[in-house]
Write a protein that holds these residues in place. Structure first.
Motif, PDB file in Angstrom:
ATOM      1  N   GLN A 233       0.843  -1.186   0.000  1.00  0.00           N
ATOM      2  CA  GLN A 233       0.000   0.000   0.000  1.00  0.00           C
ATOM      3  C   GLN A 233       0.887   1.248   0.000  1.00  0.00           C
ATOM      4  OE1 GLN A 233      -3.408  -0.076  -0.031  1.00  0.00           O
ATOM      5  NE2 GLN A 233      -3.523   2.153  -0.173  1.00  0.00           N
ATOM      6  N   THR A 234       0.684   2.129  -0.974  1.00  0.00           N
ATOM      7  CA  THR A 234       1.458   3.361  -1.018  1.00  0.00           C
ATOM      8  C   THR A 234       0.941   4.309   0.065  1.00  0.00           C
ATOM      9  OG1 THR A 234       1.771   3.133  -3.400  1.00  0.00           O
ATOM     10  CG2 THR A 234       2.179   5.299  -2.450  1.00  0.00           C
ATOM     11  N   PRO A 235       1.789   4.776   0.965  1.00  0.00           N
ATOM     12  CA  PRO A 235       1.295   5.607   2.069  1.00  0.00           C
ATOM     13  C   PRO A 235       0.887   7.006   1.619  1.00  0.00           C
ATOM     14  CG  PRO A 235       3.691   5.471   2.134  1.00  0.00           C
ATOM     15  CD  PRO A 235       3.232   4.512   1.060  1.00  0.00           C
ATOM     16  N   ASP A 236      -0.185   7.523   2.231  1.00  0.00           N
ATOM     17  CA  ASP A 236      -0.537   8.926   2.052  1.00  0.00           C
ATOM     18  C   ASP A 236       0.518   9.784   2.739  1.00  0.00           C
ATOM     19  OD1 ASP A 236      -2.967   8.673   0.614  1.00  0.00           O
ATOM     20  OD2 ASP A 236      -4.050   8.196   2.465  1.00  0.00           O
ATOM     21  N   LEU A 237       0.609  11.059   2.324  1.00  0.00           N
ATOM     22  CA  LEU A 237       1.636  11.923   2.909  1.00  0.00           C
ATOM     23  C   LEU A 237       1.404  12.180   4.396  1.00  0.00           C
ATOM     24  CD1 LEU A 237       2.410  14.503   0.080  1.00  0.00           C
ATOM     25  CD2 LEU A 237       3.647  12.437   0.736  1.00  0.00           C
ATOM     26  N   ILE A 238       0.152  12.225   4.821  1.00  0.00           N
ATOM     27  CA  ILE A 238      -0.097  12.412   6.246  1.00  0.00           C
ATOM     28  C   ILE A 238       0.422  11.210   7.037  1.00  0.00           C
ATOM     29  CG2 ILE A 238      -2.421  11.437   6.116  1.00  0.00           C
ATOM     30  CD1 ILE A 238      -1.268  14.316   8.415  1.00  0.00           C
ATOM     31  N   ASP A 239       0.350  10.021   6.422  1.00  0.00           N
ATOM     32  CA  ASP A 239       0.861   8.816   7.082  1.00  0.00           C
ATOM     33  C   ASP A 239       2.384   8.741   7.023  1.00  0.00           C
ATOM     34  OD1 ASP A 239      -1.717   7.957   7.695  1.00  0.00           O
ATOM     35  OD2 ASP A 239      -1.932   6.939   5.770  1.00  0.00           O
ATOM     36  N   LEU A 240       2.975   9.353   5.981  1.00  0.00           N
ATOM     37  CA  LEU A 240       4.428   9.371   5.828  1.00  0.00           C
ATOM     38  C   LEU A 240       5.081  10.434   6.701  1.00  0.00           C
ATOM     39  CD1 LEU A 240       6.929   8.356   4.071  1.00  0.00           C
ATOM     40  CD2 LEU A 240       6.479  10.365   2.660  1.00  0.00           C
ATOM     41  N   ARG A 362      12.293  11.469   3.219  1.00  0.00           N
ATOM     42  CA  ARG A 362      11.253  10.448   3.404  1.00  0.00           C
ATOM     43  C   ARG A 362      10.469  10.209   2.116  1.00  0.00           C
ATOM     44  NH1 ARG A 362       8.066  10.260   9.154  1.00  0.00           N
ATOM     45  NH2 ARG A 362       9.853   9.846  10.516  1.00  0.00           N
ATOM     46  N   LEU A 363      10.278  11.245   1.304  1.00  0.00           N
ATOM     47  CA  LEU A 363       9.614  11.040   0.014  1.00  0.00           C
ATOM     48  C   LEU A 363      10.352  10.000  -0.822  1.00  0.00           C
ATOM     49  CD1 LEU A 363       8.520  14.547  -1.338  1.00  0.00           C
ATOM     50  CD2 LEU A 363       7.043  12.682  -0.599  1.00  0.00           C
ATOM     51  N   GLN A 364      11.669   9.941  -0.641  1.00  0.00           N
ATOM     52  CA  GLN A 364      12.491   8.964  -1.364  1.00  0.00           C
ATOM     53  C   GLN A 364      12.714   7.693  -0.547  1.00  0.00           C
ATOM     54  OE1 GLN A 364      12.795   9.447  -4.463  1.00  0.00           O
ATOM     55  NE2 GLN A 364      14.552  10.730  -4.985  1.00  0.00           N
ATOM     56  N   MET A 365      12.076   7.649   0.631  1.00  0.00           N
ATOM     57  CA  MET A 365      12.127   6.495   1.537  1.00  0.00           C
ATOM     58  C   MET A 365      13.503   6.251   2.139  1.00  0.00           C
ATOM     59  SD  MET A 365       9.355   3.858  -0.165  1.00  0.00           S
ATOM     60  CE  MET A 365       9.300   2.806   1.272  1.00  0.00           C
ATOM     61  N   PHE A 366      14.280   7.330   2.298  1.00  0.00           N
ATOM     62  CA  PHE A 366      15.494   7.242   3.109  1.00  0.00           C
ATOM     63  C   PHE A 366      15.078   7.179   4.574  1.00  0.00           C
ATOM     64  CE2 PHE A 366      17.518   9.222  -0.631  1.00  0.00           C
ATOM     65  CZ  PHE A 366      18.671   8.468  -0.730  1.00  0.00           C
ATOM     66  N   PRO A 367      15.653   6.279   5.357  1.00  0.00           N
ATOM     67  CA  PRO A 367      15.340   6.226   6.787  1.00  0.00           C
ATOM     68  C   PRO A 367      15.888   7.459   7.505  1.00  0.00           C
ATOM     69  CG  PRO A 367      17.125   4.723   6.251  1.00  0.00           C
ATOM     70  CD  PRO A 367      16.612   5.241   4.939  1.00  0.00           C
ATOM     71  N   ASP A 368      15.350   7.723   8.676  1.00  0.00           N
ATOM     72  CA  ASP A 368      15.729   8.937   9.406  1.00  0.00           C
ATOM     73  C   ASP A 368      17.160   8.917   9.914  1.00  0.00           C
ATOM     74  OD1 ASP A 368      13.179   9.782   8.902  1.00  0.00           O
ATOM     75  OD2 ASP A 368      12.468   9.682  10.968  1.00  0.00           O
ATOM     76  N   TRP A 369      17.787   7.730   9.991  1.00  0.00           N
ATOM     77  CA  TRP A 369      19.185   7.697  10.424  1.00  0.00           C
ATOM     78  C   TRP A 369      20.137   8.157   9.326  1.00  0.00           C
ATOM     79  CZ3 TRP A 369      21.994   4.621   7.233  1.00  0.00           C
ATOM     80  CH2 TRP A 369      21.399   3.494   6.675  1.00  0.00           C
ATOM     81  N   TYR A 370      19.652   8.251   8.112  1.00  0.00           N
ATOM     82  CA  TYR A 370      20.502   8.614   6.980  1.00  0.00           C
ATOM     83  C   TYR A 370      20.795  10.114   7.030  1.00  0.00           C
ATOM     84  CZ  TYR A 370      22.340   7.176   2.401  1.00  0.00           C
ATOM     85  OH  TYR A 370      23.153   6.830   1.350  1.00  0.00           O
ATOM     86  N   LYS A 371      22.079  10.463   7.025  1.00  0.00           N
ATOM     87  CA  LYS A 371      22.483  11.862   7.117  1.00  0.00           C
ATOM     88  C   LYS A 371      23.149  12.308   5.817  1.00  0.00           C
ATOM     89  CE  LYS A 371      23.040  11.643  12.136  1.00  0.00           C
ATOM     90  NZ  LYS A 371      23.965  11.830  13.291  1.00  0.00           N
ATOM     91  N   PHE A 372      23.039  13.590   5.527  1.00  0.00           N
ATOM     92  CA  PHE A 372      23.497  14.136   4.254  1.00  0.00           C
ATOM     93  C   PHE A 372      24.593  15.170   4.473  1.00  0.00           C
ATOM     94  CE2 PHE A 372      19.203  12.619   3.948  1.00  0.00           C
ATOM     95  CZ  PHE A 372      19.229  11.849   2.797  1.00  0.00           C
ATOM     96  N   ALA A 373      25.636  15.090   3.647  1.00  0.00           N
ATOM     97  CA  ALA A 373      26.781  15.992   3.736  1.00  0.00           C
ATOM     98  C   ALA A 373      26.577  17.187   2.815  1.00  0.00           C
ATOM     99  CB  ALA A 373      28.062  15.253   3.363  1.00  0.00           C
ATOM    100  N   GLY A 374      27.251  18.288   3.132  1.00  0.00           N
ATOM    101  CA  GLY A 374      27.214  19.455   2.262  1.00  0.00           C
ATOM    102  C   GLY A 374      26.225  20.518   2.703  1.00  0.00           C
TER     103      GLY A 374
END
Length: 430
Positions: A233-240, A362-374
């Motif tokens: 099931q594709t989640p709605d944005l409120i659920d995401l 989250r739109l790309q389904m990266f988990p919250d532990w994933y951190k971004f440089a730059g």
């Protein structure tokens, strides 16, 4: 526990494709990414589990340099053999998404009317093919944007000529059968539409259940790619994103701790730590949840859009590309948006602001532990370059890294499918 399949990731960006493949049982043994910040994002999220990625010999910046340096690929083969026992032809998978700014809709917005044949990045598919020739992986995956299918090398060229050349290049690699499909991320449980061209090559001695003959434009029915996932099931944005809504947020400020508990399955999944265990709780630390500072006119525009069902009142309309209000719930057709490299394309469904980096991820389904440089964001010539002036280098801030990524959920579905092809079927006990 099954042995990990080994993958080389070219043009890896910040690692969306690799992360989905890792979730499906693949292990990255070498990564290439030209941009320093995107490469740093990729490595910093993996070096704790795959320490070799922190060593110079297992990552590289320039694919063209890898091909032109006559010693690089033989040396890489030697390192892969010494570290992982991978002989030539034993690498399971090679993947890559050569830069697509010349073919994408966003790229058209900032292309400066330069013919695509003049953009150096639009020829990197040939270098990827050369590496496949050398390493002889059991399978390869090429991914790119939908616009690639209809693009022309020059204004007077033939529609679709670029993809015809690319497909021919990969079909000419001896010993592989090749097929491709245009897929939509929403068909694999991803909360956005996100069309992508996926081309798969399977070596002739691999995969007994796929159809070697047939229309190349039919990778799904031929068994090279997974069919639409009816069980997800594709989640709605409120659920995401609902658990990230901070009622006390400030324009231009930051939310540093989760304002609510995880309530939905997707929230619980994305809040699960990298090491596993229970989802992070209300009050635990959250990163990358910083808000853009909008001026009074922009805030008024966003509020008006929310009041008017997404329509931009005439007093706020401009000739610039129009922003869209994200819906809290998708309609019957499911997700209708595609996360791009431009963070301000969309407005939050319940607060007068654009999405934060964490919400964008989250739109790309990266988990919250994933951190971004730059940098968080940038603009103008720093992000777009100017091919007419010979300026091809582009800054790749966090929003752009995420927007350029392959959705993790799509990559996971493709990875699970390819893993079934690449792993020998278990022998029945007689």
């Amino acid at each position: 526990m099954e042995k990990s399949l080994k993958v080389v990731d070219l043009f890896a960006g910040c690692g969306g494709l690799s992360l989905g493949l890792e979730q499906a049982g693949f292990m990255p043994v070498f990564v290439n990414e030209l941009n320093d910040h995107a490469r740093a994002t990729y490595i910093q999220n993996r070096v704790g589990r795959h320490e070799w990625l922190g060593e110079a010999g297992f990552s590289a910046a320039d694919v063209k340099g890898m091909v032109l340096d006559k010693q690089f690929l033989p040396s890489l083969e030697s390192r892969l053999k010494g570290t992982f026992g991978i002989e030539n032809g034993e690498l399971d998978l090679l993947v890559g998404g050569p830069p697509c700014q010349g073919f994408s809709g966003i790229g058209h917005r900032r292309s400066y009317a330069v013919d695509k044949e003049q953009l150096p990045s639009n020829h990197l598919f040939q270098d990827m093919a050369a590496i496949i020739h050398k390493l002889r992986p059991r399978a390869f995956l090429f991914e790119n944007v939908r616009g690639l299918l209809n693009s022309k090398w020059t204004e007077s060229g033939t529609k679709g000529e670029i993809f015809k050349d690319i497909l021919g290049t990969y079909q000419d690699i001896p010993g592989y059968s090749v097929a491709y499909s245009l897929v939509y991320a929403k068909d694999y449980g991803v909360p956005q539409n996100r069309p992508r061209v996926l081309m798969v090559g399977i070596r002739d001695d691999v995969g007994s259940d796929i159809q070697r003959e047939g229309n190349a434009e039919d990778a799904i029915s031929r068994g090279y790619l997974p069919a639409k996932r009816e069980d997800i099931q594709t989640p709605d944005l409120i659920d995401l994103l609902g658990d990230l809504i901070d009622p006390d947020y400030e324009n231009g400020g930051s939310t540093t701790r989760y304002p609510a508990a995880a309530r939905t399955p997707i929230q619980k999944l994305l809040r699960t730590p990298q090491a596993g265990g229970t989802p992070l709780k209300k009050g635990d630390i959250i990163t990358e949840h910083d808000y853009s500072k909008h001026n009074a006119l922009v805030l008024a525009k966003f509020r008006a859009m929310q009041t008017n069902g997404g329509k931009v009142p005439s007093e706020f309309q401009t000739k610039k590309f129009a922003q869209r209000l994200l819906p809290a719930h998708w309609g019957e057709e499911g997700p209708t948006i595609t996360a791009t490299s431009l963070a301000d394309d969309y407005v939050h469904f319940s607060q007068p602001r654009v999405l934060t980096v964490r919400e964008w991820a989250r739109l790309q389904m990266f988990p919250d532990w994933y951190k971004f440089a730059g940098k968080r964001t940038t603009g103008g010539i720093r992000r777009a370059g100017n091919p007419r002036e010979g300026i091809f280098d582009r800054e790749v801030p966090k929003y752009t890294q995420i927007g350029n990524a392959v959705p993790v959920g799509l990559a996971n579905a493709v990875g699970e499918h390819l893993a079934k092809i690449l792993r020998p079927a278990p022998k029945l006990k007689g």
